[in-house]
Design a protein around this motif. Structure first.
Motif, PDB file in Angstrom:
ATOM      1  N   MET A 255       0.817  -1.209   0.000  1.00 58.19           N
ATOM      2  CA  MET A 255       0.000   0.000   0.000  1.00 58.19           C
ATOM      3  C   MET A 255       0.853   1.261   0.000  1.00 58.19           C
ATOM      4  N   ARG A 256       0.551   2.164  -0.924  1.00 62.05           N
ATOM      5  CA  ARG A 256       1.216   3.462  -0.918  1.00 62.05           C
ATOM      6  C   ARG A 256       0.603   4.337   0.160  1.00 62.05           C
ATOM      7  N   VAL A 257       1.461   4.877   1.017  1.00 62.11           N
ATOM      8  CA  VAL A 257       1.039   5.811   2.057  1.00 62.11           C
ATOM      9  C   VAL A 257       2.073   6.935   2.094  1.00 62.11           C
ATOM     10  N   PRO A 258       1.665   8.199   2.223  1.00 63.35           N
ATOM     11  CA  PRO A 258       2.651   9.280   2.318  1.00 63.35           C
ATOM     12  C   PRO A 258       3.665   8.998   3.426  1.00 63.35           C
ATOM     13  N   ASP A 259       4.881   9.468   3.207  1.00 63.77           N
ATOM     14  CA  ASP A 259       5.955   9.218   4.175  1.00 63.77           C
ATOM     15  C   ASP A 259       5.820  10.167   5.362  1.00 63.77           C
ATOM     16  N   VAL A 260       4.718  10.002   6.056  1.00 63.48           N
ATOM     17  CA  VAL A 260       4.391  10.834   7.216  1.00 63.48           C
ATOM     18  C   VAL A 260       3.876   9.900   8.310  1.00 63.48           C
ATOM     19  N   PRO A 261       4.432   9.973   9.512  1.00 61.47           N
ATOM     20  CA  PRO A 261       4.097   8.985  10.550  1.00 61.47           C
ATOM     21  C   PRO A 261       2.616   8.754  10.768  1.00 61.47           C
ATOM     22  N   ALA A 262       1.819   9.810  10.876  1.00 61.48           N
ATOM     23  CA  ALA A 262       0.409   9.638  11.210  1.00 61.48           C
ATOM     24  C   ALA A 262      -0.353   8.866  10.137  1.00 61.48           C
ATOM     25  N   TYR A 263       0.031   9.050   8.883  1.00 61.94           N
ATOM     26  CA  TYR A 263      -0.634   8.332   7.801  1.00 61.94           C
ATOM     27  C   TYR A 263      -0.370   6.822   7.878  1.00 61.94           C
ATOM     28  N   LEU A 264       0.763   6.471   8.451  1.00 56.88           N
ATOM     29  CA  LEU A 264       1.158   5.064   8.517  1.00 56.88           C
ATOM     30  C   LEU A 264       0.434   4.301   9.610  1.00 56.88           C
ATOM     31  N   ALA A 265      -0.166   5.009  10.551  1.00 55.13           N
ATOM     32  CA  ALA A 265      -0.705   4.373  11.755  1.00 55.13           C
ATOM     33  C   ALA A 265      -1.756   3.304  11.452  1.00 55.13           C
ATOM     34  N   MET A 266      -2.777   3.656  10.698  1.00 52.89           N
ATOM     35  CA  MET A 266      -3.843   2.694  10.436  1.00 52.89           C
ATOM     36  C   MET A 266      -3.372   1.529   9.564  1.00 52.89           C
ATOM     37  N   PRO A 267      -2.718   1.773   8.410  1.00 50.62           N
ATOM     38  CA  PRO A 267      -2.284   0.644   7.590  1.00 50.62           C
ATOM     39  C   PRO A 267      -1.361  -0.324   8.338  1.00 50.62           C
ATOM     40  N   ARG A 268      -0.424   0.209   9.096  1.00 48.06           N
ATOM     41  CA  ARG A 268       0.513  -0.665   9.805  1.00 48.06           C
ATOM     42  C   ARG A 268      -0.153  -1.401  10.959  1.00 48.06           C
ATOM     43  N   ALA A 269      -1.125  -0.739  11.610  1.00 49.11           N
ATOM     44  CA  ALA A 269      -1.870  -1.420  12.673  1.00 49.11           C
ATOM     45  C   ALA A 269      -2.640  -2.612  12.111  1.00 49.11           C
ATOM     46  N   CYS A 270      -3.002  -2.534  10.820  1.00 48.11           N
ATOM     47  CA  CYS A 270      -3.746  -3.616  10.173  1.00 48.11           C
ATOM     48  C   CYS A 270      -2.842  -4.573   9.408  1.00 48.11           C
ATOM     49  N   GLY A 271      -1.524  -4.369   9.477  1.00 43.30           N
ATOM     50  CA  GLY A 271      -0.585  -5.316   8.885  1.00 43.30           C
ATOM     51  C   GLY A 271      -0.211  -5.071   7.445  1.00 43.30           C
TER      52      GLY A 271
END
Length: 324
Positions: A168-184
């Motif tokens: 998944m493409r997500v902007p390189d910004v910590p807050a944007y990463l929170a949900m995708p990474r929490a879901c694996g």
């Protein structure tokens, strides 16, 4: 002779006045990363023209859309370097200067666009934007609703676990990463301007953005599913550089503030209206639009992500969540 002398003197005076006006006019650069068809650009152009009118032409503002002056990180840096005077950019990037302001990107902090707009009139907003200005020197004059971020994918997603291993493409910004990474999900920080191609060639199989951006960037052409995760109610700040803001008179500061806030309200209204229409538009284009179990996603985020790792203050999160 008297007539010719008077005419000559009049012409000289007119030329002098014109030259004086030209010398007094300052040219400013306003930059952003959005397409020319989007309200963020059209209202920036309106604001530039309106500022010129209200300051009697003392400012000529050129608007540079679609990453012409660099990616979002570049134009934020440009405020400090002096290569741009005004930008529109998210608080996620402002958080690189002042981490606490990024709490507004913590997943599911806002209920909807109306909640976000109420926040912009709150003491918490004043405190966070003030903290950003104290740290960076740059001044936030207005905030625009950008849209509620949803996920597009080439695989069906209904619950958080369905994102396990998703490229998944997500902007390189910590807050944007929170949900995708929490879901694996496996996240990739691809530049905004390159997302379409990355989806098209399979470098990534998913991305997340508001419905209006999905439309403007034509991501729907290379994705099969739109998943209404609604994980971030996004916004953009209109930011004036420290040196430019310091150079303005109090009267001009008032004009810049009023005009940019009017532009923000105009863009917000257009985004809200278009979002209401787009779910059906995408269905009509043959995409599968899926509602998700929001509680499941939020539970995973709260269990696996902490405020402290991003430099956010839980008290700010609580204050924003409490706004009615």
């Amino acid at each position: 002779m008297k007539f010719h002398l008077a005419a000559t003197l009049g012409a000289v005076a007119a030329l002098a006045l014109t030259a004086s006006t030209a010398m007094a006019q300052e040219t400013l650069k306003w930059a952003h990363v959005y397409e020319t068809s989007e309200p963020f650009h059209t209202e920036s152009v309106w604001a530039a023209e309106e500022i010129a009118k209200r300051t009697d032409g003392r400012y000529k503002i050129d608007v540079f859309p679609a990453s012409q002056l660099g990616k979002e990180a570049d134009i934020n840096q440009g405020l400090t370097l002096g290569t741009v005077d005004i930008i529109i950019s998210g608080s996620s990037f402002a958080a690189r200067e002042y981490a606490p302001i990024g709490v507004t990107y913590f997943p599911f902090i806002f209920r909807d666009a109306d909640h976000l707009l109420k926040y912009t009139k709150s003491d918490t907003y004043k405190a966070l934007t003030g903290g950003y200005e104290e740290k960076s020197g740059h001044h936030i004059t207005a905030t625009t609703y950008y849209g509620t971020r949803h996920t597009t994918s080439n695989r069906p997603i209904e619950k958080c676990a369905d994102m396990q291993g998703l490229k998944m493409r997500v902007p390189d910004v910590p807050a944007y990463l929170a949900m995708p990474r929490a879901c694996g999900a496996n996240t990739a920080p691809i530049a905004f301007a390159e997302v379409y191609l990355a989806l098209q060639n399979g470098t990534v199989e998913a991305q997340e953005n508001p419905l209006t951006t999905i439309e403007a960037k034509k991501f729907f052409e290379v994705q099969k599913h739109i998943v209404l995760t609604g994980h971030i109610v996004d916004h953009l700040n209109t930011i004036v550089s420290q040196t430019r803001w310091a150079s303005l008179s109090d009267e001009d500061k008032q004009i810049f503030t009023e005009v940019t806030q009017e532009a923000a309200a105009r863009a917000t209204a257009k985004i809200v209206e278009r979002e209401k229409e787009l779910v059906q538009v995408f269905k009509d284009r043959g995409l599968t639009v899926t509602e998700i179990d929001r509680a499941d996603f939020e539970k995973n985020v709260m269990e696996k992500v902490t405020f402290e790792e991003f430099g956010y203050n839980k008290a700010d999160w609580e204050a924003i969540r409490a706004i009615q």
